[in-house]
Design a protein around this motif. Structure first.
Motif, short mmCIF file in Angstrom:
data_model
loop_
_atom_site.label_atom_id
_atom_site.label_comp_id
_atom_site.label_asym_id
_atom_site.label_seq_id
_atom_site.Cartn_x
_atom_site.Cartn_y
_atom_site.Cartn_z
N MET A 1 0.84 -1.18 0.00
CA MET A 1 0.00 0.00 0.00
C MET A 1 0.89 1.24 0.00
N THR A 2 0.49 2.24 -0.73
CA THR A 2 1.27 3.47 -0.82
C THR A 2 0.81 4.48 0.23
N ASP A 3 1.69 5.43 0.54
CA ASP A 3 1.33 6.50 1.45
C ASP A 3 0.30 7.41 0.79
N ILE A 4 -0.47 8.09 1.63
CA ILE A 4 -1.35 9.13 1.11
C ILE A 4 -0.49 10.37 0.89
N CYS B 1 -4.27 11.94 -2.24
CA CYS B 1 -4.27 10.92 -3.28
C CYS B 1 -3.49 9.71 -2.77
N ARG B 2 -4.04 8.53 -2.98
CA ARG B 2 -3.30 7.30 -2.73
C ARG B 2 -3.19 6.61 -4.08
N CYS B 3 -1.99 6.59 -4.63
CA CYS B 3 -1.81 6.06 -5.97
C CYS B 3 -0.40 5.55 -6.14
N GLU B 4 -0.23 4.61 -7.05
CA GLU B 4 1.11 4.10 -7.36
C GLU B 4 1.91 5.15 -8.13
N GLU B 5 1.25 5.77 -9.10
CA GLU B 5 1.87 6.83 -9.90
C GLU B 5 0.95 8.04 -9.86
N PRO B 6 1.47 9.22 -9.54
CA PRO B 6 0.63 10.41 -9.53
C PRO B 6 0.08 10.70 -10.93
N PRO B 7 -1.11 11.28 -11.02
CA PRO B 7 -1.67 11.65 -12.32
C PRO B 7 -0.75 12.64 -13.05
N VAL B 8 -0.81 12.60 -14.35
CA VAL B 8 -0.02 13.52 -15.17
C VAL B 8 -0.51 14.94 -14.94
N GLY B 9 0.42 15.88 -14.86
CA GLY B 9 0.05 17.28 -14.78
C GLY B 9 -0.11 17.82 -13.38
#
Length: 94
Positions: free
Chosen positions: A1-4, A36-44
């Motif tokens: 699990m990734t950090d928030i 956001c909790r995500c593996e890769e941040p959204p573009v932009g």
């Protein structure tokens, strides 16, 4: 699990990221910040980091405070100005 993490961008259109309406997020009208909790941040978007990282950096904390100011003014029942202190962290659930 990734950090928030806290992500930031200068408008409210984040491609590929589903968020609640902008009224539900701290904003100064042009800049947008959300959790956001995500593996890769959204573009932009710019990643500010975790709360610990943001609060440890004067530069990142300045961005955070500009979008989510620690206090705000409102008018009380008797017409007096009341200063309200916000919780330090937005989006924290009890």
């Amino acid at each position: 699990m990734t950090d928030i993490i806290i992500i930031y961008q200068t408008d409210e259109q984040i491609a590929g990221l589903t968020v609640a309406p902008a009224s539900g997020h701290p904003t100064d009208g042009t800049d947008f910040m959300c959790l956001c909790r995500c593996e890769e941040p959204p573009v932009g978007v710019t990643v500010l980091g975790t709360y610990a990282e943001v609060f440890a950096s004067e530069e990142l904390k300045a961005i955070y405070d500009r979008i989510y100011p620690p206090t705000y003014e409102t008018v009380g029942e008797n017409g007096e100005t009341v200063i309200i202190e916000k919780p330090e962290r937005f989006g924290v659930f009890a």
